[in-house]
Design a protein around this motif. Structure first.
Motif, PDB file in Angstrom:
ATOM      1  N   ILE A  78       0.859  -1.140  -0.208  1.00 17.41           N
ATOM      2  CA  ILE A  78      -0.179   0.089   0.083  1.00 17.41           C
ATOM      3  C   ILE A  78       0.993   1.202  -0.179  1.00 17.41           C
ATOM      4  N   ARG A  79       1.725   1.199   0.786  1.00 17.14           N
ATOM      5  CA  ARG A  79       2.785   2.264   1.029  1.00 17.14           C
ATOM      6  C   ARG A  79       3.296   2.516  -0.472  1.00 17.14           C
ATOM      7  N   ALA A  80       4.063   1.591  -0.873  1.00 14.46           N
ATOM      8  CA  ALA A  80       4.511   1.808  -2.152  1.00 14.46           C
ATOM      9  C   ALA A  80       4.069   2.345  -3.223  1.00 14.46           C
ATOM     10  N   THR A  81       2.663   1.719  -3.300  1.00 11.00           N
ATOM     11  CA  THR A  81       1.675   2.104  -4.456  1.00 11.00           C
ATOM     12  C   THR A  81       1.310   3.652  -4.079  1.00 11.00           C
ATOM     13  N   LEU A  82       1.081   3.927  -2.793  1.00 11.08           N
ATOM     14  CA  LEU A  82       0.580   5.410  -2.637  1.00 11.08           C
ATOM     15  C   LEU A  82       1.912   6.502  -3.170  1.00 11.08           C
ATOM     16  N   ILE A  83       2.946   6.159  -2.826  1.00 16.92           N
ATOM     17  CA  ILE A  83       4.396   6.862  -3.089  1.00 16.92           C
ATOM     18  C   ILE A  83       4.223   6.904  -4.590  1.00 16.92           C
ATOM     19  N   TYR A  84       3.982   5.908  -5.373  1.00 23.28           N
ATOM     20  CA  TYR A  84       3.985   5.820  -6.940  1.00 23.28           C
ATOM     21  C   TYR A  84       3.004   6.618  -7.459  1.00 23.28           C
ATOM     22  N   LEU A  85       1.802   6.485  -6.897  1.00 26.20           N
ATOM     23  CA  LEU A  85       0.411   7.283  -7.428  1.00 26.20           C
ATOM     24  C   LEU A  85       0.844   8.718  -7.438  1.00 26.20           C
ATOM     25  N   THR A  86       1.118   9.094  -6.157  1.00 22.00           N
ATOM     26  CA  THR A  86       1.188  10.865  -5.910  1.00 22.00           C
ATOM     27  C   THR A  86       2.330  11.253  -6.600  1.00 22.00           C
TER      28      THR A  86
END
Length: 117
Positions: A78-86
């Motif tokens: 989740i953390r990695a996904t949020l970092i990429y998406l932002t």
């Protein structure tokens, strides 16, 4: 089944070029990218019910842990996904307590139960 119950059905529309867009291709090419893509789709489905916004309710130590609990996914993913998406504009945040998913709003369709018949 009572179709006159007034229920409304919503769905997330994917644009024809969704999988060929550079941001999605880059996401899928990352280590764990297919998992991150599924998380992104789950986040959009969750956000479309709340005008594109997902809020941190402070039930866990951070939003990634809270979303992991809610989405049945690994907090690190989740953390990695949020970092990429932002980083690429697929999600927006100013405080890491509220995330806005613009495509969750832009790509929502709906119909009432009578149209579904």
């Amino acid at each position: 089944m009572n179709v006159s119950s007034g229920k409304r059905y919503y769905w997330l529309k994917l644009k024809e070029d969704f999988f060929s867009s550079k941001r999605i291709k880059k996401l899928r090419n990352m280590a764990g990218g297919d998992t991150y893509l599924i998380i992104y789709l789950k986040l959009q489905l969750k956000a479309m019910k709340t005008d594109g916004i997902i809020k941190f309710d402070h039930l866990e130590d951070n939003i990634a842990d809270e979303l992991a609990l809610d989405l049945d996914e690994n907090p690190d993913d989740i953390r990695a996904t949020l970092i990429y998406l932002t980083s690429c504009g697929l999600a927006e945040t100013s405080d890491n307590d509220r995330f806005f998913f613009p495509y969750a709003i832009e790509n929502v369709g709906s119909e009432n139960s009578s149209a579904a018949r």
